[in-house]
Every structure is written in C-alpha cells, then in structure tokens.
Design a protein around this motif. Structure first.
Motif, PDB file in Angstrom:
ATOM      1  N   UNK A 293     128.761  18.354  64.162  1.00 33.02           N
ATOM      2  CA  UNK A 293     128.689  17.904  63.129  1.00 33.02           C
ATOM      3  C   UNK A 293     130.208  17.162  62.942  1.00 33.02           C
ATOM      4  N   UNK A 294     130.212  15.719  62.863  1.00 35.35           N
ATOM      5  CA  UNK A 294     131.537  15.178  62.779  1.00 35.35           C
ATOM      6  C   UNK A 294     131.286  14.593  61.466  1.00 35.35           C
ATOM      7  N   UNK A 295     132.418  14.927  60.612  1.00 34.89           N
ATOM      8  CA  UNK A 295     132.560  14.503  59.228  1.00 34.89           C
ATOM      9  C   UNK A 295     133.844  13.636  58.743  1.00 34.89           C
ATOM     10  N   UNK A 296     133.751  12.562  58.672  1.00 33.48           N
ATOM     11  CA  UNK A 296     134.992  11.673  58.276  1.00 33.48           C
ATOM     12  C   UNK A 296     135.067  11.530  56.719  1.00 33.48           C
ATOM     13  N   UNK A 297     136.037  12.216  56.147  1.00 30.64           N
ATOM     14  CA  UNK A 297     136.265  12.337  54.628  1.00 30.64           C
ATOM     15  C   UNK A 297     136.766  11.092  54.043  1.00 30.64           C
ATOM     16  N   UNK A 298     136.169  10.436  52.993  1.00 30.71           N
ATOM     17  CA  UNK A 298     136.648   9.235  52.273  1.00 30.71           C
ATOM     18  C   UNK A 298     137.893   9.399  51.574  1.00 30.71           C
ATOM     19  N   UNK A 299     139.180   8.563  51.995  1.00 34.39           N
ATOM     20  CA  UNK A 299     140.145   8.836  51.316  1.00 34.39           C
ATOM     21  C   UNK A 299     139.984   8.086  49.578  1.00 34.39           C
TER      22      UNK A 299
ATOM     23  N   UNK B 164     137.077   2.228  48.420  1.00 35.05           N
ATOM     24  CA  UNK B 164     135.725   2.532  47.579  1.00 35.05           C
ATOM     25  C   UNK B 164     134.728   2.993  48.548  1.00 35.05           C
ATOM     26  N   UNK B 165     133.520   3.391  48.230  1.00 36.63           N
ATOM     27  CA  UNK B 165     132.551   3.678  49.356  1.00 36.63           C
ATOM     28  C   UNK B 165     132.130   2.702  50.261  1.00 36.63           C
ATOM     29  N   UNK B 166     132.063   1.435  49.716  1.00 41.17           N
ATOM     30  CA  UNK B 166     131.626   0.390  50.650  1.00 41.17           C
ATOM     31  C   UNK B 166     132.820   0.189  51.654  1.00 41.17           C
TER      32      UNK B 166
ATOM     33  N   UNK C   8     127.731  21.341  51.473  1.00 43.98           N
ATOM     34  CA  UNK C   8     127.779  21.044  50.053  1.00 43.98           C
ATOM     35  C   UNK C   8     129.035  20.878  49.501  1.00 43.98           C
ATOM     36  N   UNK C   9     129.995  21.573  50.198  1.00 40.38           N
ATOM     37  CA  UNK C   9     131.340  21.507  49.761  1.00 40.38           C
ATOM     38  C   UNK C   9     132.052  20.178  49.987  1.00 40.38           C
ATOM     39  N   UNK C  10     131.867  19.639  51.295  1.00 42.70           N
ATOM     40  CA  UNK C  10     132.508  18.608  51.351  1.00 42.70           C
ATOM     41  C   UNK C  10     131.773  17.156  50.765  1.00 42.70           C
ATOM     42  N   UNK C  11     130.592  17.373  50.542  1.00 37.41           N
ATOM     43  CA  UNK C  11     129.590  16.293  50.128  1.00 37.41           C
ATOM     44  C   UNK C  11     130.394  15.325  48.684  1.00 37.41           C
ATOM     45  N   UNK C  12     131.415  16.195  48.042  1.00 35.07           N
ATOM     46  CA  UNK C  12     132.030  15.410  47.185  1.00 35.07           C
ATOM     47  C   UNK C  12     133.055  14.424  47.412  1.00 35.07           C
ATOM     48  N   UNK C  13     133.352  14.707  48.764  1.00 36.28           N
ATOM     49  CA  UNK C  13     134.395  13.733  49.561  1.00 36.28           C
ATOM     50  C   UNK C  13     133.681  12.447  50.204  1.00 36.28           C
ATOM     51  N   UNK C  14     132.200  12.372  49.750  1.00 40.81           N
ATOM     52  CA  UNK C  14     131.480  11.116  50.444  1.00 40.81           C
ATOM     53  C   UNK C  14     131.717  11.235  51.763  1.00 40.81           C
ATOM     54  N   UNK C  15     131.516  12.280  52.658  1.00 39.23           N
ATOM     55  CA  UNK C  15     131.631  12.262  54.161  1.00 39.23           C
ATOM     56  C   UNK C  15     130.585  11.191  55.079  1.00 39.23           C
ATOM     57  N   UNK C  16     131.325  10.435  55.964  1.00 37.05           N
ATOM     58  CA  UNK C  16     130.568   9.754  56.959  1.00 37.05           C
ATOM     59  C   UNK C  16     130.258  10.752  58.248  1.00 37.05           C
ATOM     60  N   UNK C  17     128.636  11.044  58.131  1.00 36.53           N
ATOM     61  CA  UNK C  17     128.296  12.283  58.927  1.00 36.53           C
ATOM     62  C   UNK C  17     127.809  11.345  60.402  1.00 36.53           C
ATOM     63  N   UNK C  18     128.066  12.189  61.328  1.00 32.57           N
ATOM     64  CA  UNK C  18     127.362  12.278  62.639  1.00 32.57           C
ATOM     65  C   UNK C  18     127.114  13.586  63.189  1.00 32.57           C
ATOM     66  N   UNK C  19     125.826  13.507  63.661  1.00 24.30           N
ATOM     67  CA  UNK C  19     125.039  14.840  64.129  1.00 24.30           C
ATOM     68  C   UNK C  19     124.883  14.707  65.617  1.00 24.30           C
TER      69      UNK C  19
ATOM     70  N   UNK D   8     139.464  14.418  59.381  1.00 22.56           N
ATOM     71  CA  UNK D   8     138.216  14.816  60.223  1.00 22.56           C
ATOM     72  C   UNK D   8     137.818  16.017  59.675  1.00 22.56           C
ATOM     73  N   UNK D   9     136.486  16.570  59.396  1.00 22.75           N
ATOM     74  CA  UNK D   9     136.005  17.652  59.431  1.00 22.75           C
ATOM     75  C   UNK D   9     134.931  18.129  60.255  1.00 22.75           C
ATOM     76  N   UNK D  10     135.298  19.226  61.357  1.00 21.73           N
ATOM     77  CA  UNK D  10     134.591  19.397  62.421  1.00 21.73           C
ATOM     78  C   UNK D  10     133.600  20.729  62.144  1.00 21.73           C
ATOM     79  N   UNK D  11     132.432  20.939  62.299  1.00 25.20           N
ATOM     80  CA  UNK D  11     131.774  22.191  62.358  1.00 25.20           C
ATOM     81  C   UNK D  11     130.519  21.834  63.039  1.00 25.20           C
ATOM     82  N   UNK D  12     129.724  22.978  63.445  1.00 30.13           N
ATOM     83  CA  UNK D  12     128.512  22.720  64.215  1.00 30.13           C
ATOM     84  C   UNK D  12     128.236  23.912  64.964  1.00 30.13           C
ATOM     85  N   UNK D  13     126.880  23.725  65.680  1.00 30.27           N
ATOM     86  CA  UNK D  13     126.249  24.918  66.476  1.00 30.27           C
ATOM     87  C   UNK D  13     126.808  24.602  67.744  1.00 30.27           C
TER      88      UNK D  13
END
Length: 475
Positions: free
Chosen positions: A393-399, A403-405, A342-353, A381-386
């Motif tokens: 969970x690999x999350x790349x945060x948008x600079x 733009x999002x595109x 939820x916290x990193x969602x504001x950074x429009x992360x590109x997620x990989x599970x 890059x923000x890493x977290x996971x089980x």
C-alpha cells in the motif's frame, strides 16, 4: 437526446420501477429516494466521485433481487450493487443516476453443515458476523481486514478481498464453495452447490469472484470454515533496511508457518504515536517494522521463534523486537498495523494498492521511492502492506500548502510512473481493492487489450443489456 431529456426519461423509468415493485409486494422500508439515503447508500469510501443515485432498493430474497433486475432490463435502468460500501476504487459508487440494490436486509445465516465445515449465508452478512458465527461453532473464517466490522461478504466476493492472513489462508476465492447469483439477464444460477469436488466443466463461480458486480448479484453463499488457530502469537521487529525485511521473512518461513507477515515504515509509526491510540513497541527507533504472527500451541515452536529472532539480530537484520505474552498484548501489537489507514486518512492520502512477486518487492519499492522523491521531494510517502504476499500500500500524504485538487492533479503524474513500474515488474495495479472507476484508466498496465476483449465478451453473455454496474472495470 439532450441531458435534460435523458434525465426526464430516466426519472419516468425510475417512477415506473418503484410503482411496479410496490405492486409486487415491496414495502415502504425497502425503497428510499430521499436525498440523505441517496447520498449514504450511493457511495463507498472513495472520495473522487460524487454520488448521484436515483433510488435505493433493499430486497429481502433472491427472488426479489431477480424481480428488480428483470424490471431494470425492461426499463433500461442501470444497477449499482451495494454491500458494506467499504471499497476504495469507487466500485459501489452510483454516479450516473443508477438504482442501488443494497443487500443490507439479506444478512442471515441460512444453514450450517458441521460435517462439511460449511455455512450457508446471505451475501449481505457482515464479515465480522460471519467470523463470529464460525467462532461460536468452534471454527474459524480466516479472511480478515480492518473493515471486517462493516464490509459484507458479497462485496468481499466482488473484489476477491484479501487482507492480513493471505500468506497462510489465501484470498476470499479460497473459501467460497458455492453461490447463488442473479445474472445481469435476470436468471438465477446455483453455482457449485457447496461441493469440494465437481469436475463438470467451467466453474462459473470463479468468474463472479472479482467481477465487482458487473456480471450479476451474488445473493447466497456457501462458505468453507477452518479449525481455530491455537495461541496466536505476534512479534513486532524494528528493521534497519527494507532488504532486511525480506531476509527476515525467508528466515522465519524456512523454519515455521506464519499466519501473517506485515510491514510498515517509520512515517506510519510516527503518525500513529502522535494520536496516542497506540504505544511504542520498544525504545529503539527504526526506519522499518515487520509484524509477524504464528500459531504457538507448543513450547518448542516458541523456542524456535526466539532462536530465529536471535539469529536475525546477530545478522544485523533486526534492531529490536517484542513478542506478545497474552491475547491482549497480541491485539495491542496488531493496532500498530491495523490503525494505519484510519490514522493517515486525515492527511488526504493518495492511495495505491499494488502487488508484485514477493522476490521483486525490494527493487520495486526502491524504484517507486526514487520516482516520488525525484518528482515531488516535498511529498511524504507512507508505506505499509502485506509483504508476505507481495501486496504493497503506497500512500502519498498531502502537504498542508496544497489544495486537495492540486494535490490529486500532481499525483496523477506520479500514478503514470508508478503503474509503468508495476508493468515493468509484471505486477497488478490493484491487488485487493478492485478496479471500479478509480483504476479503470490504468487497467491496461496489468491486462492487455486481448484479455480485456475476453472480459467484455464474458460480460455480454451474463449482462447483454449492460445494466449491471456499468462503467466499472472497463467502459
């Protein structure tokens, strides 16, 4: 047929469907076609696809689900099954004029069997409501994740949902003793009927689990329950090197049973602390953190945990740590892990599970970090996971300057390298979020063509007209 003709034909079929459902006793609250409803029930948590549903239907029974499916077969209308819509792979997005079948009105507990430790429920029950029912019986439903308050059991079954307790309790699959399903053909099947032992040929329920609604719609489920864990205790440890996390996992698992073992990095913690919703677990800064949970009903177990912690400190694997002394403290420590998405969602992360064998995790993460830093050194890059079950969970945060595109376009390049690395380690491109539409182009990195041909053949048996969640998993 031109696009406008196709849309007109589809609208005619939709109008016929609605009219026939009304004749069969569906009331005005069970069918929605207004723009707000089509947008709300026509999508999940993914942001890559625009919803474009034609109608939303809310059946109240297995027989009503069957009636909708049979009519959709006759009228050649494609169906998108819908649960809590918390998925992250666009498996519940109706993007091409589909009719959405929502199980929101099928959310009841039907029967409880104390001797079997089993509950029979409708598939629209919210995960948290199932957990609460189990607790009221002095029992426990252990499949748990951040979206438990809104996800539904049917959706959990569709993606074989995992979450934070898999290291001890396994995936959703481990807890489903039986199910009722309406197939894509419109047949009603009662699979396994709640039995633990049933050696009578193919166990079809396991085909439906993880099928993402492409074979049929699960309407009722027999769910196994467990005894409640006693005195769950949480530790959060600051760790200097990622390799140390694996050594800590080994040290604890060799001496005691863990109910969870999670990890996250300093990027995640910095973002969390900036929101003010969580407190720093200890003064020492660390590049990585491990969160582990275990039952501690007896003092000797607590002593053992402290001894292992001290051994890890003396080995230099741990910089600092904290252990919960109450249920409230344990809940506060869990926020460090559960609030990350939820916290990193504001950074429009590109997620990989993604997932690999636990023993391959350190070298896998090193490879991915190298790929991202070589190609896009300005991406955070923000890493977290089980980590206890090999799921990352690999999350790349948008600079801010992209733009999002533009950002997503650059991430597509990274994606190819990431999935080639997953393939190199014989891993999975989707550990627990399913394939849906977002992972569909990359399915071959995990499943070879021969295997996908078998999947297609199975779908043909259950759903010969291809109306059930068409365009998900494969085309």
């Amino acid at each position: 047929m031109g696009k406008s003709h196709a849309m007109t034909a589809n609208q005619t079929a939709i109008n016929t469907l609605i009219e026939q459902l009304r004749q069969q006793g569906f009331d005005e609250h069970q069918i929605k076609t207004d723009a707000d409803s089509l947008g709300f029930w026509g999508k999940d948590w993914t942001k890559h696809f625009e919803p474009n549903a034609s109608a939303i239907v809310f059946p109240k029974s297995t027989q009503q689900v069957q009636a909708i499916v049979k009519l959709c077969n006759e009228l050649n209308i494609v169906i998108t099954p819908s649960g809590g819509r918390t998925g992250l792979s666009a498996g519940a997005v109706a993007a091409n004029g589909e009719v959405v079948i929502s199980l929101d009105k099928m959310n009841q507990v039907l029967n409880f069997y104390p001797a079997d430790r089993m509950v029979e429920v409708e598939a629209g029950i919210v995960t948290k409501a199932l957990q609460d029912f189990a607790q009221q019986q002095g029992l426990y439903y252990p499949v748990d994740f951040a979206s438990a308050g809104s996800s539904q059991l049917g959706g959990n079954i569709g993606t074989n949902a995992g979450g934070i307790k898999v290291i001890k309790y396994g995936m959703t699959r481990n807890w489903i003793l039986g199910m009722t399903v309406v197939t894509g053909k419109g047949d009603i099947l009662h699979l396994n009927k709640g039995m633990i032992k049933n050696a009578t040929g193919y166990d079809l329920r396991h085909l439906l689990i993880g099928a993402e609604g492409t074979l049929g719609i699960v309407t009722e489920v027999q769910v196994k329950l467990e005894r409640q864990p006693k005195n769950l205790t949480v530790m959060v440890l600051g760790v200097p090197e990622f390799a140390n996390i694996m050594q800590i996992l080994s040290a604890f698992q060799s001496k005691m049973d863990l109910t969870a073992f999670e990890f996250f990095d300093d990027v995640a913690v910095d973002k969390l602390l900036a929101t003010g919703h969580v407190q720093k677990p200890f003064e020492t800064d660390a590049p990585f953190y491990a969160l582990l949970e275990f039952e501690a009903p007896y003092e000797p177990i607590m002593d053992m945990a402290m001894q292992i912690f001290e051994d890890c400190m003396s080995e230099g694997w741990v910089l600092d740590g904290v252990m919960s002394q109450s249920i409230h403290q344990a809940q506060e420590l869990w926020k460090l892990r559960e609030y990350i998405s939820e916290t990193i969602s504001v950074f429009t992360p590109y997620k990989n599970d993604i997932s690999v064998l636990i023993s391959r995790v350190p070298e896998f993460i090193a490879d991915i970090d190298a790929i991202v830093s070589q190609n896009y050194p300005d991406f955070q890059v923000c890493w977290f996971g089980h980590i206890g079950d090999g799921n990352l969970h690999l999350n790349i945060l948008k600079p801010e300057n992209l733009s999002k595109d533009e950002f997503f376009e650059k991430c597509q390049v990274v994606n190819k390298y990431v999935f080639e690395t997953v393939q190199k380690y014989n891993g999975s491109i989707s550990a627990e979020h399913g394939v849906g539409m977002t992972k569909k182009p990359y399915l071959n990195y995990t499943r070879p063509d021969e295997e996908i041909d078998y999947l297609r053949a199975i779908k043909q048996v259950f759903d010969p007209n291809g109306i059930m969640n068409r365009g998900k998993i494969f085309d």
